[in-house]
Design a protein around this motif. Structure first.
Motif, PDB file in Angstrom:
ATOM      1  N   SER A   1       2.096   5.965 -18.489  1.00  0.00           N
ATOM      2  CA  SER A   1       1.930   4.852 -17.788  1.00  0.00           C
ATOM      3  C   SER A   1       1.734   5.039 -15.583  1.00  0.00           C
ATOM      4  CB  SER A   1       3.868   4.054 -18.554  1.00  0.00           C
ATOM      5  OG  SER A   1       3.743   2.841 -17.604  1.00  0.00           O
ATOM      6  N   PRO A   2       1.641   4.412 -15.430  1.00  0.00           N
ATOM      7  CA  PRO A   2       0.234   3.179 -15.798  1.00  0.00           C
ATOM      8  C   PRO A   2      -0.737   3.997 -16.146  1.00  0.00           C
ATOM      9  CG  PRO A   2       0.222   3.223 -13.916  1.00  0.00           C
ATOM     10  CD  PRO A   2       1.448   4.868 -13.964  1.00  0.00           C
ATOM     11  N   ALA A   3      -1.460   3.023 -16.868  1.00  0.00           N
ATOM     12  CA  ALA A   3      -2.560   2.970 -18.296  1.00  0.00           C
ATOM     13  C   ALA A   3      -4.287   3.627 -17.434  1.00  0.00           C
ATOM     14  CB  ALA A   3      -2.883   2.333 -18.845  1.00  0.00           C
ATOM     15  N   PHE A   4      -3.812   2.590 -15.873  1.00  0.00           N
ATOM     16  CA  PHE A   4      -4.823   3.148 -15.305  1.00  0.00           C
ATOM     17  C   PHE A   4      -4.318   3.158 -13.320  1.00  0.00           C
ATOM     18  CE2 PHE A   4      -4.345  -1.250 -15.714  1.00  0.00           C
ATOM     19  CZ  PHE A   4      -3.842  -1.529 -14.135  1.00  0.00           C
ATOM     20  N   ASN A   5      -5.394   4.097 -12.551  1.00  0.00           N
ATOM     21  CA  ASN A   5      -5.059   3.377 -11.053  1.00  0.00           C
ATOM     22  C   ASN A   5      -4.973   2.272 -11.048  1.00  0.00           C
ATOM     23  OD1 ASN A   5      -5.507   6.900 -11.319  1.00  0.00           O
ATOM     24  ND2 ASN A   5      -7.127   6.532 -10.448  1.00  0.00           N
ATOM     25  N   ARG A   6      -3.529   2.588 -10.020  1.00  0.00           N
ATOM     26  CA  ARG A   6      -3.503   0.940  -9.902  1.00  0.00           C
ATOM     27  C   ARG A   6      -2.970   0.697  -8.402  1.00  0.00           C
ATOM     28  NH1 ARG A   6       0.568  -1.365 -13.987  1.00  0.00           N
ATOM     29  NH2 ARG A   6       2.659  -0.347 -12.659  1.00  0.00           N
ATOM     30  N   SER A   7      -3.737  -0.647  -7.363  1.00  0.00           N
ATOM     31  CA  SER A   7      -3.020  -1.009  -6.058  1.00  0.00           C
ATOM     32  C   SER A   7      -1.032  -1.523  -5.862  1.00  0.00           C
ATOM     33  CB  SER A   7      -3.740  -1.907  -5.885  1.00  0.00           C
ATOM     34  OG  SER A   7      -3.048  -2.150  -4.417  1.00  0.00           O
ATOM     35  N   THR A   8      -0.767  -0.669  -5.172  1.00  0.00           N
ATOM     36  CA  THR A   8       0.894  -1.421  -5.041  1.00  0.00           C
ATOM     37  C   THR A   8       0.980  -2.492  -3.876  1.00  0.00           C
ATOM     38  OG1 THR A   8       1.810   0.765  -3.361  1.00  0.00           O
ATOM     39  CG2 THR A   8       2.046   0.850  -5.600  1.00  0.00           C
ATOM     40  N   VAL A   9       0.233  -2.548  -3.062  1.00  0.00           N
ATOM     41  CA  VAL A   9      -0.610  -3.632  -2.402  1.00  0.00           C
ATOM     42  C   VAL A   9      -1.852  -3.948  -2.513  1.00  0.00           C
ATOM     43  CG1 VAL A   9       1.184  -2.287  -0.132  1.00  0.00           C
ATOM     44  CG2 VAL A   9      -1.540  -2.210  -0.638  1.00  0.00           C
ATOM     45  N   ASP A  10      -1.843  -5.743  -1.575  1.00  0.00           N
ATOM     46  CA  ASP A  10      -2.628  -6.504  -1.239  1.00  0.00           C
ATOM     47  C   ASP A  10      -3.270  -5.749  -0.058  1.00  0.00           C
ATOM     48  OD1 ASP A  10      -1.917  -8.118  -3.449  1.00  0.00           O
ATOM     49  OD2 ASP A  10      -1.033  -9.981  -1.611  1.00  0.00           O
ATOM     50  N   ASP A  47     -10.274   6.196  -3.617  1.00  0.00           N
ATOM     51  CA  ASP A  47      -8.714   7.256  -3.798  1.00  0.00           C
ATOM     52  C   ASP A  47      -7.697   6.506  -2.888  1.00  0.00           C
ATOM     53  OD1 ASP A  47      -9.655   7.893  -1.294  1.00  0.00           O
ATOM     54  OD2 ASP A  47      -9.512   9.956  -1.671  1.00  0.00           O
ATOM     55  N   ALA A  48      -7.452   4.887  -2.505  1.00  0.00           N
ATOM     56  CA  ALA A  48      -7.282   4.433  -1.624  1.00  0.00           C
ATOM     57  C   ALA A  48      -6.420   3.223  -1.057  1.00  0.00           C
ATOM     58  CB  ALA A  48      -6.757   4.918  -0.194  1.00  0.00           C
ATOM     59  N   VAL A  49      -5.459   3.012  -1.046  1.00  0.00           N
ATOM     60  CA  VAL A  49      -6.027   0.910  -0.390  1.00  0.00           C
ATOM     61  C   VAL A  49      -5.301   0.891   0.647  1.00  0.00           C
ATOM     62  CG1 VAL A  49      -4.914  -1.925  -0.931  1.00  0.00           C
ATOM     63  CG2 VAL A  49      -5.620   0.561  -3.034  1.00  0.00           C
ATOM     64  N   ALA A  97      -4.105   8.105   3.592  1.00  0.00           N
ATOM     65  CA  ALA A  97      -4.005   9.225   2.611  1.00  0.00           C
ATOM     66  C   ALA A  97      -4.927   8.629   1.623  1.00  0.00           C
ATOM     67  CB  ALA A  97      -2.873   9.985   2.986  1.00  0.00           C
ATOM     68  N   PRO A  98      -5.789   9.996   0.959  1.00  0.00           N
ATOM     69  CA  PRO A  98      -5.357  10.046  -0.773  1.00  0.00           C
ATOM     70  C   PRO A  98      -4.456   9.997  -1.050  1.00  0.00           C
ATOM     71  CG  PRO A  98      -6.792  11.687   0.286  1.00  0.00           C
ATOM     72  CD  PRO A  98      -5.105  11.275   1.721  1.00  0.00           C
ATOM     73  N   HIS A  99      -4.709   8.395  -2.132  1.00  0.00           N
ATOM     74  CA  HIS A  99      -3.519   7.707  -2.751  1.00  0.00           C
ATOM     75  C   HIS A  99      -2.304   7.247  -2.592  1.00  0.00           C
ATOM     76  CE1 HIS A  99      -4.557  11.751  -5.185  1.00  0.00           C
ATOM     77  NE2 HIS A  99      -5.014  10.831  -5.491  1.00  0.00           N
ATOM     78  N   GLU A 100      -2.928   7.031  -0.941  1.00  0.00           N
ATOM     79  CA  GLU A 100      -1.356   5.486  -0.597  1.00  0.00           C
ATOM     80  C   GLU A 100      -2.196   4.732  -0.832  1.00  0.00           C
ATOM     81  OE1 GLU A 100      -0.603   4.894   3.914  1.00  0.00           O
ATOM     82  OE2 GLU A 100      -1.403   6.416   4.194  1.00  0.00           O
ATOM     83  N   ASN A 101      -0.505   3.959  -1.185  1.00  0.00           N
ATOM     84  CA  ASN A 101      -0.441   2.756  -1.993  1.00  0.00           C
ATOM     85  C   ASN A 101      -1.151   2.441  -2.881  1.00  0.00           C
ATOM     86  OD1 ASN A 101       0.525   1.606   0.618  1.00  0.00           O
ATOM     87  ND2 ASN A 101      -1.370   1.027   1.282  1.00  0.00           N
ATOM     88  N   VAL A 102      -0.953   3.554  -3.823  1.00  0.00           N
ATOM     89  CA  VAL A 102      -1.697   3.762  -4.646  1.00  0.00           C
ATOM     90  C   VAL A 102      -0.860   4.352  -5.888  1.00  0.00           C
ATOM     91  CG1 VAL A 102      -3.149   4.683  -7.038  1.00  0.00           C
ATOM     92  CG2 VAL A 102      -3.467   3.925  -4.287  1.00  0.00           C
ATOM     93  N   VAL A 103      -0.373   4.099  -7.322  1.00  0.00           N
ATOM     94  CA  VAL A 103       0.384   4.542  -8.132  1.00  0.00           C
ATOM     95  C   VAL A 103      -1.197   5.083  -9.078  1.00  0.00           C
ATOM     96  CG1 VAL A 103       2.359   3.326  -7.921  1.00  0.00           C
ATOM     97  CG2 VAL A 103       1.010   2.479  -9.414  1.00  0.00           C
ATOM     98  N   LEU A 104      -1.475   6.502  -9.748  1.00  0.00           N
ATOM     99  CA  LEU A 104      -1.886   7.258  -9.765  1.00  0.00           C
ATOM    100  C   LEU A 104      -1.558   6.929 -12.323  1.00  0.00           C
ATOM    101  CD1 LEU A 104      -2.353  10.098  -8.420  1.00  0.00           C
ATOM    102  CD2 LEU A 104      -3.510   8.224  -7.489  1.00  0.00           C
ATOM    103  N   LYS A 105      -2.412   6.600 -12.969  1.00  0.00           N
ATOM    104  CA  LYS A 105      -2.979   6.391 -14.125  1.00  0.00           C
ATOM    105  C   LYS A 105      -2.056   7.905 -14.699  1.00  0.00           C
ATOM    106  CE  LYS A 105      -5.378   7.267 -18.636  1.00  0.00           C
ATOM    107  NZ  LYS A 105      -6.583   7.780 -19.111  1.00  0.00           N
ATOM    108  N   GLY A 106      -0.949   7.968 -15.543  1.00  0.00           N
ATOM    109  CA  GLY A 106       0.314   8.689 -16.037  1.00  0.00           C
ATOM    110  C   GLY A 106       1.270   9.208 -15.193  1.00  0.00           C
TER     111      GLY A 106
END
Length: 437
Positions: free
Chosen positions: A77-86, A141-143, A164-173
């Motif tokens: 959880s999460p099951a996939f990399n997903r964005s936290t913003v528009d 790798d970012a949004v 930066a890498p993984h900014e505005n993103v939550v990663l799988k697991g």
């Protein structure tokens, strides 16, 4: 008829006291006072044999219950990399060093559809429109947030702020990994636990059954609250106050008809419900009086029997604590303030334990300033009802000087001020902690 009466009295006396006189049951030291801490330690040392039943509930119905098993995550959880913003999914490296004066220009190659697995894959210099919660395309790798971009008619976007890498993103697991123990047995379920469990698709859980508490009031002078007392009679309020307290702390209370001052009737009343009870509470019949037979009756129900009869605490000195064949039993004083103070000290944590909770019982406390001097007797724990008074930015404590038979003393209070046994009192102006009721 006079001789028959004497014979009945003698038979009743033998029935009540013969087990103690013959040595088959050890007579407890009557009102041999234990300190509050000693009494707690003695009781909890004898609760190791308490048996807790388990039931399976829908997760959404488990609020307030205690988990009877470790909860292991069946998935990431999460099951996939997903964005936290528009914004736009990008390669972070494509945005390094950008500014208002020197924006980056990225080719817009598509949009991530919500609720669907995206087939988009980004190469260098590309971006994809994405919404909050959307799945990151492969290669990104970012949004970058929508607010720091401009969409151009040429099919490109201008980016004015780097990520930066993984900014505005939550990663799988990132929240939970598959196979991870997310909650341990003994944890009480709150709204937050329900949300987390359902997020993992766990719709049913094993929890401990709520403790079943049988409550008796005793005394020839006690009548139901719906009746008008005559001279010498009082309404039974203890049963219903304890019923409410047990409900408040997750138990299943059952109140029973008032038991007269007759040891045979009290024994019979308890025996009829004991098998279906996890805790038995008897109010009144615990103090130093020839009519007070609760301790003698309780000791008939198994070993080790009465553990404590008398605690060096005010109010509530003539308290009985017992465990009979793994089942706790408590004899509370008859005065309502004493009953409720001791119930907060012993019944509430007992319910916590009988509910299966392994974490310490949270005790809501509040610090405020005392308005008057409060002396206390060394060696005795005092619990004094108090009112909290707001004075500007400061909270003040106003003690309520009480008699333990007057219930409105406690009903009008906001909490209890504890003066420990090693303290001989507090002075006006002291910052002290109170237990919020």
């Amino acid at each position: 008829s006079y001789l028959n009466g004497l014979q009945s009295v003698f038979i009743s006396y033998v029935h009540t006291w013969s087990p103690f006189l013959c040595g088959s049951i050890k007579m407890p030291d009557f009102l041999r006072l234990q300190s509050l801490e000693q009494a707690k330690a003695i009781l909890w040392q004898n609760l190791s044999d308490v048996r807790l039943n388990i039931e399976n509930l829908e997760t959404r119905q488990a609020l307030g219950r205690v988990l009877a098993e470790d909860i292991i995550s069946p998935e990431d959880s999460p099951a996939f990399n997903r964005s936290t913003v528009d914004g736009f999914a990008v390669r972070a490296a494509d945005t390094y060093g950008v500014s208002d004066a020197l924006p980056a220009y990225l080719k817009l190659v598509g949009e991530v559809n919500m609720g669907m697995e995206t087939s988009l894959s980004l190469c260098g210099g590309e971006a994809a429109l994405i919404h909050t919660g959307g799945m990151l395309p492969a290669g990104s790798d970012a949004v970058v947030m929508l607010e720091v971009t401009t969409r151009l008619a040429t099919g490109e976007i201008e980016v004015y702020k780097g990520v930066a890498p993984h900014e505005n993103v939550v990663l799988k697991g990132e929240d939970v990994r598959m196979g991870e123990v997310v909650f341990q047995r003994g944890r009480r379920v709150r709204a937050e636990e329900i949300a987390a469990l359902l997020a993992l698709g766990i719709t049913c859980v094993n929890v401990y059954c709520q403790p079943r508490v049988s409550i008796f009031s005793s005394g020839d002078e006690v009548i139901p609250p719906g009746k008008t007392p005559s001279g010498g009679q009082v309404r039974d309020i203890n049963s219903y106050a304890l019923e409410a307290l047990v409900k408040q702390h997750g138990g299943l209370p059952r109140t029973f008809p008032i038991v007269p001052d007759d040891p045979r009737q009290l024994e019979q009343a308890i025996r009829e419900v004991l098998a279906e009870s996890d805790l038995v509470i008897v109010t009144a019949g615990s103090s130093a009086s020839e009519r007070d037979m609760t301790a003698a009756v309780i000791s008939r129900f198994g070993q080790p029997g009465v553990l404590v009869h008398g605690i060096n605490v005010r109010p509530g000195k003539p308290t009985i604590l017992a465990v009979c064949d793994g089942k706790p039993m408590i004899g509370l004083p008859g005065n309502p303030v004493s009953t409720l103070v001791i119930a907060h000290l012993f019944v509430t944590p007992l319910l916590h334990t009988l509910s299966g909770a392994s974490d310490p019982l949270p005790t809501p406390a509040f610090q405020a300033t005392l308005t008057v001097n409060l002396p206390s007797v060394a060696g005795r724990d005092d619990f004094i009802p108090i009112r909290l008074i707001r004075q500007g930015e400061q909270w003040l404590i106003d003690p309520i000087f009480f008699k333990s038979s007057l219930i409105f003393t406690l009903a009008k209070s906001d909490g209890l001020l504890h003066i420990p046994a090693h303290v001989t009192g507090y002075s006006a102006g002291d910052l002290v902690e109170v237990l919020i009721l």
